[in-house]
Design a protein around this motif. Structure first.
Motif, PDB file in Angstrom:
ATOM      1  N   VAL A 220       0.840  -1.195   0.000  1.00 18.93           N
ATOM      2  CA  VAL A 220       0.000   0.000   0.000  1.00 18.93           C
ATOM      3  C   VAL A 220       0.874   1.242   0.000  1.00 18.93           C
ATOM      4  CG1 VAL A 220      -1.639   1.349   1.367  1.00 18.93           C
ATOM      5  CG2 VAL A 220      -1.996  -1.110   1.065  1.00 18.93           C
ATOM      6  N   GLY A 221       1.916   1.240   0.837  1.00 22.47           N
ATOM      7  CA  GLY A 221       2.830   2.371   0.912  1.00 22.47           C
ATOM      8  C   GLY A 221       3.576   2.621  -0.389  1.00 22.47           C
ATOM      9  N   ALA A 222       3.765   1.564  -1.164  1.00 19.96           N
ATOM     10  CA  ALA A 222       4.476   1.685  -2.443  1.00 19.96           C
ATOM     11  C   ALA A 222       3.522   2.019  -3.595  1.00 19.96           C
ATOM     12  CB  ALA A 222       5.233   0.389  -2.741  1.00 19.96           C
ATOM     13  N   GLY A 223       2.252   2.248  -3.273  1.00 17.32           N
ATOM     14  CA  GLY A 223       1.304   2.641  -4.304  1.00 17.32           C
ATOM     15  C   GLY A 223       0.594   1.502  -5.011  1.00 17.32           C
ATOM     16  N   HIS A 224       0.595   0.315  -4.430  1.00 12.98           N
ATOM     17  CA  HIS A 224      -0.011  -0.847  -5.077  1.00 12.98           C
ATOM     18  C   HIS A 224      -1.378  -1.213  -4.503  1.00 12.98           C
ATOM     19  CE1 HIS A 224       3.643  -1.637  -7.297  1.00 12.98           C
ATOM     20  NE2 HIS A 224       4.339  -1.636  -6.173  1.00 12.98           N
ATOM     21  N   ALA A 225      -2.048  -0.280  -3.844  1.00 14.70           N
ATOM     22  CA  ALA A 225      -3.312  -0.586  -3.168  1.00 14.70           C
ATOM     23  C   ALA A 225      -4.364  -1.188  -4.097  1.00 14.70           C
ATOM     24  CB  ALA A 225      -3.871   0.660  -2.498  1.00 14.70           C
ATOM     25  N   GLY A 226      -4.404  -0.789  -5.338  1.00 15.89           N
ATOM     26  CA  GLY A 226      -5.406  -1.305  -6.264  1.00 15.89           C
ATOM     27  C   GLY A 226      -4.896  -2.399  -7.171  1.00 15.89           C
ATOM     28  N   ASP A 227      -3.680  -2.845  -6.965  1.00 13.00           N
ATOM     29  CA  ASP A 227      -3.059  -3.838  -7.840  1.00 13.00           C
ATOM     30  C   ASP A 227      -3.249  -5.245  -7.288  1.00 13.00           C
ATOM     31  OD1 ASP A 227      -2.172  -1.671  -9.288  1.00 13.00           O
ATOM     32  OD2 ASP A 227      -0.186  -1.667  -8.384  1.00 13.00           O
ATOM     33  N   GLY A 228      -2.914  -6.219  -8.087  1.00  9.70           N
ATOM     34  CA  GLY A 228      -3.013  -7.616  -7.686  1.00  9.70           C
ATOM     35  C   GLY A 228      -1.841  -8.047  -6.811  1.00  9.70           C
ATOM     36  N   LEU A 229      -1.974  -9.242  -6.286  1.00  7.53           N
ATOM     37  CA  LEU A 229      -0.966  -9.796  -5.393  1.00  7.53           C
ATOM     38  C   LEU A 229       0.413  -9.877  -6.043  1.00  7.53           C
ATOM     39  CD1 LEU A 229      -0.647 -10.958  -2.559  1.00  7.53           C
ATOM     40  CD2 LEU A 229      -1.230 -13.194  -3.479  1.00  7.53           C
ATOM     41  N   SER A 230       0.444 -10.115  -7.345  1.00  6.95           N
ATOM     42  CA  SER A 230       1.733 -10.224  -8.035  1.00  6.95           C
ATOM     43  C   SER A 230       2.535  -8.924  -7.987  1.00  6.95           C
ATOM     44  CB  SER A 230       1.545 -10.674  -9.482  1.00  6.95           C
ATOM     45  OG  SER A 230       0.796  -9.716 -10.190  1.00  6.95           O
ATOM     46  N   SER A 231       1.865  -7.804  -7.721  1.00 11.41           N
ATOM     47  CA  SER A 231       2.584  -6.531  -7.629  1.00 11.41           C
ATOM     48  C   SER A 231       3.497  -6.478  -6.409  1.00 11.41           C
ATOM     49  CB  SER A 231       1.600  -5.359  -7.575  1.00 11.41           C
ATOM     50  OG  SER A 231       0.864  -5.370  -6.372  1.00 11.41           O
ATOM     51  N   LEU A 232       3.319  -7.410  -5.484  1.00 20.13           N
ATOM     52  CA  LEU A 232       4.128  -7.418  -4.261  1.00 20.13           C
ATOM     53  C   LEU A 232       5.419  -8.201  -4.396  1.00 20.13           C
ATOM     54  CD1 LEU A 232       1.258  -8.003  -1.683  1.00 20.13           C
ATOM     55  CD2 LEU A 232       2.199  -5.831  -2.505  1.00 20.13           C
ATOM     56  N   VAL A 233       5.594  -8.895  -5.509  1.00 19.68           N
ATOM     57  CA  VAL A 233       6.791  -9.728  -5.687  1.00 19.68           C
ATOM     58  C   VAL A 233       8.069  -8.925  -5.512  1.00 19.68           C
ATOM     59  CG1 VAL A 233       8.083 -11.144  -7.336  1.00 19.68           C
ATOM     60  CG2 VAL A 233       5.611 -11.441  -7.089  1.00 19.68           C
ATOM     61  N   GLY A 234       8.127  -7.752  -6.094  1.00 18.67           N
ATOM     62  CA  GLY A 234       9.326  -6.925  -5.989  1.00 18.67           C
ATOM     63  C   GLY A 234       9.626  -6.512  -4.566  1.00 18.67           C
ATOM     64  N   LEU A 235       8.583  -6.435  -3.715  1.00 17.84           N
ATOM     65  CA  LEU A 235       8.802  -6.060  -2.315  1.00 17.84           C
ATOM     66  C   LEU A 235       9.356  -7.228  -1.505  1.00 17.84           C
ATOM     67  CD1 LEU A 235       5.517  -4.057  -1.701  1.00 17.84           C
ATOM     68  CD2 LEU A 235       7.784  -3.153  -2.192  1.00 17.84           C
ATOM     69  N   MET A 236       9.247  -8.426  -2.058  1.00 23.75           N
ATOM     70  CA  MET A 236       9.734  -9.607  -1.350  1.00 23.75           C
ATOM     71  C   MET A 236      11.192  -9.924  -1.673  1.00 23.75           C
ATOM     72  SD  MET A 236       6.479 -12.187  -1.326  1.00 23.75           S
ATOM     73  CE  MET A 236       6.302 -12.323  -3.102  1.00 23.75           C
ATOM     74  N   ALA A 237      11.784  -9.148  -2.556  1.00 26.24           N
ATOM     75  CA  ALA A 237      13.173  -9.382  -2.933  1.00 26.24           C
ATOM     76  C   ALA A 237      14.065  -9.314  -1.699  1.00 26.24           C
ATOM     77  CB  ALA A 237      13.625  -8.348  -3.963  1.00 26.24           C
ATOM     78  N   LYS A 238      15.019 -10.181  -1.661  1.00 28.10           N
ATOM     79  CA  LYS A 238      15.945 -10.237  -0.527  1.00 28.10           C
ATOM     80  C   LYS A 238      16.748  -8.946  -0.446  1.00 28.10           C
ATOM     81  CE  LYS A 238      19.381 -13.314   1.494  1.00 28.10           C
ATOM     82  NZ  LYS A 238      20.148 -14.543   1.313  1.00 28.10           N
ATOM     83  N   ALA A 239      16.769  -8.366   0.718  1.00 30.94           N
ATOM     84  CA  ALA A 239      17.550  -7.132   0.932  1.00 30.94           C
ATOM     85  C   ALA A 239      19.025  -7.431   0.804  1.00 30.94           C
ATOM     86  CB  ALA A 239      17.241  -6.559   2.299  1.00 30.94           C
ATOM     87  N   GLU A 240      19.741  -6.500   0.217  1.00 30.15           N
ATOM     88  CA  GLU A 240      21.187  -6.681   0.091  1.00 30.15           C
ATOM     89  C   GLU A 240      21.840  -6.502   1.438  1.00 30.15           C
ATOM     90  OE1 GLU A 240      23.156  -4.727  -3.134  1.00 30.15           O
ATOM     91  OE2 GLU A 240      21.323  -4.718  -4.328  1.00 30.15           O
ATOM     92  N   ALA A 241      22.830  -7.322   1.719  1.00 31.29           N
ATOM     93  CA  ALA A 241      23.522  -7.274   3.020  1.00 31.29           C
ATOM     94  C   ALA A 241      24.481  -6.124   3.092  1.00 31.29           C
ATOM     95  CB  ALA A 241      24.258  -8.576   3.259  1.00 31.29           C
TER      96      ALA A 241
END
Length: 62
Positions: free
Chosen positions: A41-62
């Motif tokens: 929601v904070g990234a602007g995907h409130a009206g998008d499908g679940l697949s829009s969250l894939v990029g948010l699940m990317a592993k954070a760089e160490a």
């Protein structure tokens, strides 16, 4: 109808989190999903499908 990040989806996931907590069941996994939906929601995907969250699940760089 809103996507999974919008009101219906996020409210449903938050309900699951609270139900788990009230029942004394572990909340770690539902809390991760709630956090993901909130970040979506904070990234602007409130009206998008679940697949829009894939990029948010990317592993954070160490």
């Amino acid at each position: 109808m809103s996507g999974p990040c919008g009101r219906p989806g996020s409210v449903g996931v938050e309900h699951i989190l609270h139900t788990h907590a009230d029942a004394g069941v572990g909340t770690a996994r539902p809390a991760v999903v709630v956090d993901l939906f909130r970040r979506g929601v904070g990234a602007g995907h409130a009206g998008d499908g679940l697949s829009s969250l894939v990029g948010l699940m990317a592993k954070a760089e160490a």
